[in-house]
Design a protein around this motif. Structure first.
Motif, PDB file in Angstrom:
ATOM      1  N   MET A   1      -9.589  98.338  55.817  1.00 47.94           N
ATOM      2  CA  MET A   1     -10.790  97.553  56.086  1.00 47.94           C
ATOM      3  C   MET A   1     -12.010  98.232  55.476  1.00 47.94           C
ATOM      4  O   MET A   1     -12.168  99.450  55.577  1.00 47.94           O
ATOM      5  CB  MET A   1     -10.990  97.372  57.592  1.00 47.94           C
ATOM      6  CG  MET A   1      -9.929  96.503  58.252  1.00 47.94           C
ATOM      7  SD  MET A   1     -10.227  96.240  60.007  1.00 47.94           S
ATOM      8  CE  MET A   1     -11.543  95.024  59.947  1.00 47.94           C
ATOM      9  N   LYS A   2     -12.843  97.445  54.835  1.00 49.36           N
ATOM     10  CA  LYS A   2     -14.044  97.988  54.200  1.00 49.36           C
ATOM     11  C   LYS A   2     -15.185  98.040  55.213  1.00 49.36           C
ATOM     12  O   LYS A   2     -15.414  97.090  55.962  1.00 49.36           O
ATOM     13  CB  LYS A   2     -14.455  97.145  53.000  1.00 49.36           C
ATOM     14  CG  LYS A   2     -13.401  97.090  51.904  1.00 49.36           C
ATOM     15  CD  LYS A   2     -13.987  96.699  50.568  1.00 49.36           C
ATOM     16  CE  LYS A   2     -14.826  97.812  49.976  1.00 49.36           C
ATOM     17  NZ  LYS A   2     -15.152  97.578  48.552  1.00 49.36           N
ATOM     18  N   THR A   3     -15.900  99.146  55.220  1.00 48.80           N
ATOM     19  CA  THR A   3     -17.024  99.311  56.134  1.00 48.80           C
ATOM     20  C   THR A   3     -18.310  98.808  55.489  1.00 48.80           C
ATOM     21  O   THR A   3     -18.612  99.143  54.343  1.00 48.80           O
ATOM     22  CB  THR A   3     -17.189 100.790  56.536  1.00 48.80           C
ATOM     23  OG1 THR A   3     -16.003 101.228  57.207  1.00 48.80           O
ATOM     24  CG2 THR A   3     -18.384 100.972  57.463  1.00 48.80           C
ATOM     25  N   VAL A   4     -19.051  98.003  56.231  1.00 50.82           N
ATOM     26  CA  VAL A   4     -20.345  97.492  55.782  1.00 50.82           C
ATOM     27  C   VAL A   4     -21.373  97.832  56.861  1.00 50.82           C
ATOM     28  O   VAL A   4     -21.199  97.460  58.020  1.00 50.82           O
ATOM     29  CB  VAL A   4     -20.315  95.966  55.544  1.00 50.82           C
ATOM     30  CG1 VAL A   4     -21.683  95.466  55.089  1.00 50.82           C
ATOM     31  CG2 VAL A   4     -19.249  95.596  54.525  1.00 50.82           C
ATOM     32  N   LYS A   5     -22.420  98.543  56.479  1.00 49.49           N
ATOM     33  CA  LYS A   5     -23.470  98.909  57.430  1.00 49.49           C
ATOM     34  C   LYS A   5     -24.645  97.941  57.295  1.00 49.49           C
ATOM     35  O   LYS A   5     -25.180  97.765  56.195  1.00 49.49           O
ATOM     36  CB  LYS A   5     -23.928 100.348  57.188  1.00 49.49           C
ATOM     37  CG  LYS A   5     -22.854 101.385  57.509  1.00 49.49           C
ATOM     38  CD  LYS A   5     -23.390 102.799  57.378  1.00 49.49           C
ATOM     39  CE  LYS A   5     -22.321 103.823  57.765  1.00 49.49           C
ATOM     40  NZ  LYS A   5     -22.842 105.211  57.661  1.00 49.49           N
TER      41      LYS A   5
ATOM     42  N   GLU B   1     -12.149  88.860  57.656  1.00 54.80           N
ATOM     43  CA  GLU B   1     -12.389  89.056  56.222  1.00 54.80           C
ATOM     44  C   GLU B   1     -12.042  90.479  55.774  1.00 54.80           C
ATOM     45  O   GLU B   1     -12.328  90.859  54.637  1.00 54.80           O
ATOM     46  CB  GLU B   1     -13.849  88.764  55.882  1.00 54.80           C
ATOM     47  CG  GLU B   1     -14.293  87.344  56.170  1.00 54.80           C
ATOM     48  CD  GLU B   1     -13.497  86.307  55.390  1.00 54.80           C
ATOM     49  OE1 GLU B   1     -13.203  86.564  54.198  1.00 54.80           O
ATOM     50  OE2 GLU B   1     -13.152  85.268  55.981  1.00 54.80           O
ATOM     51  N   GLY B   2     -11.427  91.254  56.677  1.00 56.06           N
ATOM     52  CA  GLY B   2     -11.048  92.622  56.327  1.00 56.06           C
ATOM     53  C   GLY B   2     -12.221  93.572  56.303  1.00 56.06           C
ATOM     54  O   GLY B   2     -12.200  94.588  55.589  1.00 56.06           O
ATOM     55  N   LEU B   3     -13.259  93.266  57.103  1.00 54.59           N
ATOM     56  CA  LEU B   3     -14.470  94.080  57.109  1.00 54.59           C
ATOM     57  C   LEU B   3     -14.686  94.745  58.460  1.00 54.59           C
ATOM     58  O   LEU B   3     -14.480  94.132  59.515  1.00 54.59           O
ATOM     59  CB  LEU B   3     -15.696  93.225  56.778  1.00 54.59           C
ATOM     60  CG  LEU B   3     -15.685  92.469  55.448  1.00 54.59           C
ATOM     61  CD1 LEU B   3     -16.941  91.620  55.329  1.00 54.59           C
ATOM     62  CD2 LEU B   3     -15.582  93.433  54.275  1.00 54.59           C
TER      63      LEU B   3
ATOM     64  N   ALA C   1     -17.303  87.920  51.076  1.00 59.34           N
ATOM     65  CA  ALA C   1     -16.549  87.937  52.329  1.00 59.34           C
ATOM     66  C   ALA C   1     -17.484  88.160  53.521  1.00 59.34           C
ATOM     67  O   ALA C   1     -17.360  87.515  54.569  1.00 59.34           O
ATOM     68  CB  ALA C   1     -15.484  89.029  52.288  1.00 59.34           C
ATOM     69  N   PHE C   2     -18.444  89.063  53.349  1.00 58.65           N
ATOM     70  CA  PHE C   2     -19.423  89.353  54.388  1.00 58.65           C
ATOM     71  C   PHE C   2     -20.247  88.117  54.717  1.00 58.65           C
ATOM     72  O   PHE C   2     -20.437  87.759  55.893  1.00 58.65           O
ATOM     73  CB  PHE C   2     -20.326  90.492  53.911  1.00 58.65           C
ATOM     74  CG  PHE C   2     -21.541  90.728  54.757  1.00 58.65           C
ATOM     75  CD1 PHE C   2     -21.446  91.309  56.008  1.00 58.65           C
ATOM     76  CD2 PHE C   2     -22.799  90.361  54.287  1.00 58.65           C
ATOM     77  CE1 PHE C   2     -22.575  91.522  56.792  1.00 58.65           C
ATOM     78  CE2 PHE C   2     -23.935  90.575  55.062  1.00 58.65           C
ATOM     79  CZ  PHE C   2     -23.819  91.158  56.313  1.00 58.65           C
ATOM     80  N   LEU C   3     -20.716  87.423  53.693  1.00 56.53           N
ATOM     81  CA  LEU C   3     -21.545  86.240  53.904  1.00 56.53           C
ATOM     82  C   LEU C   3     -20.737  85.067  54.458  1.00 56.53           C
ATOM     83  O   LEU C   3     -21.262  84.259  55.233  1.00 56.53           O
ATOM     84  CB  LEU C   3     -22.246  85.840  52.599  1.00 56.53           C
ATOM     85  CG  LEU C   3     -23.345  86.792  52.138  1.00 56.53           C
ATOM     86  CD1 LEU C   3     -23.901  86.354  50.791  1.00 56.53           C
ATOM     87  CD2 LEU C   3     -24.478  86.868  53.169  1.00 56.53           C
ATOM     88  N   LYS C   4     -19.480  84.998  54.099  1.00 58.14           N
ATOM     89  CA  LYS C   4     -18.628  83.941  54.664  1.00 58.14           C
ATOM     90  C   LYS C   4     -18.534  84.110  56.177  1.00 58.14           C
ATOM     91  O   LYS C   4     -18.700  83.150  56.943  1.00 58.14           O
ATOM     92  CB  LYS C   4     -17.237  84.002  54.037  1.00 58.14           C
ATOM     93  CG  LYS C   4     -16.264  82.961  54.613  1.00 58.14           C
ATOM     94  CD  LYS C   4     -14.873  83.116  54.026  1.00 58.14           C
ATOM     95  CE  LYS C   4     -13.883  82.158  54.679  1.00 58.14           C
ATOM     96  NZ  LYS C   4     -12.497  82.367  54.174  1.00 58.14           N
ATOM     97  N   ALA C   5     -18.279  85.334  56.624  1.00 60.78           N
ATOM     98  CA  ALA C   5     -18.181  85.603  58.058  1.00 60.78           C
ATOM     99  C   ALA C   5     -19.525  85.372  58.737  1.00 60.78           C
ATOM    100  O   ALA C   5     -19.595  84.784  59.827  1.00 60.78           O
ATOM    101  CB  ALA C   5     -17.713  87.039  58.283  1.00 60.78           C
TER     102      ALA C   5
END
Length: 342
Positions: free
Chosen positions: A24-28, A52-54, A236-240
């Motif tokens: 899973m990719k980390t997004v801050k 989304e795997g985030l 993916a981030f914006l989709k979620a």
């Protein structure tokens, strides 16, 4: 034998879970826990980011302006923001920041920002029209904020100019006290402070800002340049995020949070913002967020032009260089059309 198989199965699932966590990719993401952050909050709470795997870390800030430096430095990938002289000047200094999705738009029916006027001025007849702003002390959240452009639109409608009023720069939470102490005559304020001031008989909601500024882009999601280069992750981030936004917008009806699922949404907003009095959330005018994430470019350009006219931003900065709608455009066929409840 069965016991051994169950042990092996449990170990296998544990390993798979560990492997998934590692991939899973980390997004801050910087947040201010204001009502306009609800899309981010719901996407995290309801597992949309995980889908989304985030792995999204929501990092709290007490002001959006304080996110600009960590965004530019790469300590944050994304953040809640607003157009301001500080943001544009940071871009002019070389920070690669992009506005990529709506996080709050003031529109007719959902004007969650308003021109507030001290109650005694209304009751005495001293304030009857926008022209009565002349000579008044008007509170605005900060010097160089887009709300300076907002009050300018009110002044223009009344045939007035900037120097016809005295600007008082005060954060939103201080507006109620300033009205009560008669330190200000009017303000550009936001919910839930607007409703709180009305409840406390400190000020009157004279008009929503849509009365003189029909559509004002109030807040947006920002991302830094490094994150922007990873288009797959940003999309993916914006989709979620937009799934969360759509859950929220589906509860809006007749200028309130009163549609299907409203009670659950009120509880979620109360949890996010820390507002314990949920009747305030029922009564206030909620923020509107575009379910497709579209930023109103015309408003961004209007506010930027005003900031330039005051010499707060260099003339070579353009909205085109900061607004990037390509990510949400890619998501249109993926998310499909949104049907509002009203």
């Amino acid at each position: 034998m069965l016991k051994d198989l169950l042990v092996v199965a449990a170990a296998t699932f544990a390993l798979l879970g560990h492997a998934q966590a590692q991939t899973m990719k980390t997004v801050k993401v910087g947040t201010t826990n204001l009502s306009s952050d609800i899309g981010l909050f719901l996407a995290e709470k309801r597992g949309y980011f995980r889908d989304e795997g985030l792995k999204v870390e929501l990092v709290p800030f007490d002001a959006g302006a304080k996110m600009v430096a960590p965004l530019g430095a790469g300590d944050l990938d994304a953040g809640a923001g607003a157009a301001s002289a500080g943001l544009y000047n940071a871009v002019n200094r070389g920070l690669k920041l992009k506005m990529v999705a709506d996080k709050g738009t003031n529109i007719s029916g959902y004007s969650y920002k308003a021109l507030m006027v001290r109650k005694d001025l209304i009751e005495s007849g001293a304030f009857k029209s926008l022209a009565d702003l002349k000579g008044k002390k008007v509170a605005i959240i900060a010097n160089g904020a887009a709300d300076e452009s907002v009050i300018n639109q009110a002044l223009k409608k009344a045939g007035l100019k900037d120097d016809d009023i005295e600007k008082v720069f005060l954060p939103f939470p201080q507006h109620l006290t300033a009205f009560a102490n008669k330190a200000i005559d009017a303000s550009i304020s936001a919910e839930p402070g607007v409703t709180a001031m009305i409840r406390n008989n400190a000020a009157v909601r004279f008009v929503g800002i849509d009365d003189f500024y029909p559509v004002q882009q109030t807040a947006m999601l920002l991302i830094n340049g490094k994150f922007a280069d990873d288009r797959k992750t940003v999309t993916a981030f914006l989709k979620a995020y937009l799934r969360g936004v759509r859950d929220y917008v589906a509860t809006l009806k007749d200028g309130k949070i009163a549609g299907p699922g409203a009670e659950t949404m009120i509880r979620d907003i109360a949890e996010m913002t820390g507002i314990r009095d949920t009747t305030l959330l029922h009564q206030m005018v909620p923020v509107f967020i575009d379910p497709d994430g579209q930023i109103n470019r015309a408003s961004v350009e209007t506010d930027l032009a005003y900031l330039k006219s005051r010499g707060l931003v260099a003339n070579d900065i353009s909205a085109e260089g900061v607004v990037d709608m390509s990510f949400v455009e890619e998501l249109k066929p993926v998310l499909g059309s949104f049907k509002a409840s009203n």
